[in-house]
Design a protein around this motif. Structure first.
Motif, short mmCIF file in Angstrom:
data_model
loop_
_atom_site.label_atom_id
_atom_site.label_comp_id
_atom_site.label_asym_id
_atom_site.label_seq_id
_atom_site.Cartn_x
_atom_site.Cartn_y
_atom_site.Cartn_z
N GLU A 111 0.83 -1.20 0.00
CA GLU A 111 0.00 0.00 0.00
C GLU A 111 0.87 1.25 0.00
N THR A 112 0.63 2.14 -0.97
CA THR A 112 1.41 3.38 -1.08
C THR A 112 0.62 4.60 -0.62
N ASN A 113 -0.69 4.42 -0.40
CA ASN A 113 -1.51 5.51 0.07
C ASN A 113 -1.14 5.86 1.51
N PRO A 114 -1.06 7.17 1.87
CA PRO A 114 -0.72 7.55 3.25
C PRO A 114 -1.66 6.92 4.28
N HIS A 115 -2.92 6.76 3.92
CA HIS A 115 -3.88 6.11 4.80
C HIS A 115 -4.12 4.69 4.27
N TYR A 116 -3.84 3.70 5.11
CA TYR A 116 -3.93 2.31 4.67
C TYR A 116 -5.34 1.96 4.19
N ARG A 117 -5.43 1.33 3.04
CA ARG A 117 -6.70 0.89 2.48
C ARG A 117 -6.73 -0.64 2.46
N PRO A 118 -7.69 -1.25 3.12
CA PRO A 118 -7.76 -2.72 3.10
C PRO A 118 -7.96 -3.24 1.69
#
Length: 318
Positions: free
Chosen positions: A161-168
Motif C-alpha cells: 500500500e502506497t496511500n498515506p492512509h492504509y486501504r484494506p
C-alpha cells in the motif's frame, strides 16, 4: 401477446463478439466458415444473430469511428457503453436479478473466455492471474482496494500500500468478502460455494448472509457459501498448478478429470461407463485442448470423438 424467447447469456455474448469482429473488418474464408458453423448451431444462435442484425440497422447512422470506439472491448475502459447497448437491445426482458448480474459481468473491467488466462498488475503493484472463464471489476478508492469477482477464479499477490492512509484489500463475491492480511491467495467462485486457498500469510472471510467470520492461515483451504464456512483442510498442490498454465492429475479417475476439462474449456465431455475409473496422472496444458486430448489418447486406452462443432466430446475405450 406471444412470449418473448430468452437468449442464453453465452450465446448472446458470442453474437456480440461476432458483430464487433465483422464490423471491424471482413472475415477471411476460415473465419466465414467458423461464423456460419456458429450461426447454425441452434435456433437460439440464429435468433441472437437476427436480433443483432436488426440492431445493426438501427445503429447504421452512427459514424464509423465512434462505432469502433464504443463497440470494441477495451480492458482499460470502465464503461463500454456500446457493448452494453448491444446486450440490452438484443436480450429479452430480464426478469431475474441473477440473470441481469450475469449480463453485467460481460462488461467487467477484466475477463477471460474459456481456455485462456490473463495476468494483470494493478496501480499498487498487486498482481492478479485470471483463470479460464473469469470476470472481475477493480474498484480502488481513497478508502478501499476492492476486487469484485463476478465468476471464475483468481490468484492474487497483494502489492504494498502506497496511500498515506492504509486501504484494506478485499475480494467481494456472491457468498461473502475475503480481506487480505498481507498475502498471496486463490479464490474460486462457483454457483453454490466459494473456495479460498491461502499460499502466504492469512485472509479473513465474512459470509454475506450470516456474517460468520473466519481467518484462514497459510497452507489452508476452506469452502463457504452465504451462511456457513466449512472446516479447513490442507491445500492440494495440484489444484494451484493452473497458475503455471497446467491442469494436473494425480491418480485421478477419468470421470473426475473430464469434469476439470469441462470447467476449463467449456466443452461438454461424456465419458463411457467402462472407462470412468481409469486413473489419470500427468500434467496437461490449460490453454490447448487439442494437445491435451491427443496426450490422453496416446497415453491411455481411450479414443475421443468430437461432434462437428467441436463443443461435445465423447471418451470411450479403444
Amino acid at each position: 401477446m406471444p412470449k418473448r424467447q430468452a437468449i442464453d447469456a453465452q450465446i448472446l455474448e458470442e453474437a456480440v463478439d461476432w458483430f464487433i469482429q465483422i464490423s471491424e473488418q471482413p472475415l477471411d474464408d476460415i473465419q466465414s466458415e467458423q461464423f456460419e458453423a456458429w450461426k447454425t448451431q441452434s435456433p437460439q444462435h440464429q435468433l441472437a444473430w437476427q436480433k443483432t442484425q436488426k440492431l445493426q440497422q438501427r445503429l447504421g447512422n452512427i459514424p464509423v469511428e465512434i462505432s469502433k470506439q464504443t463497440l470494441s472491448q477495451n480492458a482499460s475502459t470502465k464503461f463500454p457503453l456500446g457493448k452494453l447497448i448491444l446486450i440490452l437491445a438484443c436480450g429479452s426482458i430480464i426478469t431475474s436479478a441473477v440473470y441481469f448480474t450475469d449480463q453485467l459481468a460481460l462488461l467487467a473491467d477484466y475477463r477471460t473466455p474459456y481456455g485462456e488466462q490473463r495476468h494483470i498488475t494493478l496501480e499498487d503493484g498487486s498482481r492478479l492471474i485470471l483463470n479460464s472463464k473469469t470476470a472481475i471489476d477493480v474498484k480502488y478508492t481513497a478508502q478501499n482496494r476492492q476486487i469484485i469477482l463476478h465468476y471464475g477464479e483468481i490468484f492474487i499477490q497483494t502489492g504494498k500500500e502506497t496511500n498515506p492512509h492504509y486501504r484494506p484489500f478485499m475480494v467481494l463475491g456472491k457468498h461473502g468478502t475475503i480481506q487480505a492480511l498481507g498475502t498471496q491467495f486463490d479464490v474460486r467462485q462457483q454457483q453454490q460455494q466459494t473456495s479460498v486457498a491461502v499460499i502466504e500469510h492469512a485472509v479473513k472471510i465474512n459470509t454475506t448472509a450470516s456474517q460468520q467470520q473466519h481467518i484462514v492461515a497459510a497452507g489452508q483451504q476452506v469452502y463457504f457459501d452465504q451462511n456457513q464456512i466449512e472446516g479447513q483442510q490442507a491445500i492440494q498442490p495440484q489444484d494451484l498448478m493452473w497458475h503455471k498454465g497446467l491442469l494436473v492429475a494425480n491418480q485421478t479417475p477419468l470421470k473426475v478429470f473430464a469434469q476439470q476439462i469441462e470447467n476449463n474449456y467449456g466443452r461438454s465431455i461424456k465419458v463411457a461407463k467402462d472407462c470412468e475409473n481409469i486413473l489419470i496422472s500427468g500434467t496437461y496444458p490449460a490453454d490447448h485442448l487439442e494437445r491435451l486430448l491427443n496426450a490422453l489418447a496416446e497415453t491411455y486406452p481411450v479414443q475421443l470423438d468430437q461432434n462437428w462443432f467441436g463443443n461435445k466430446i465423447t471418451i470411450k475405450k479403444k
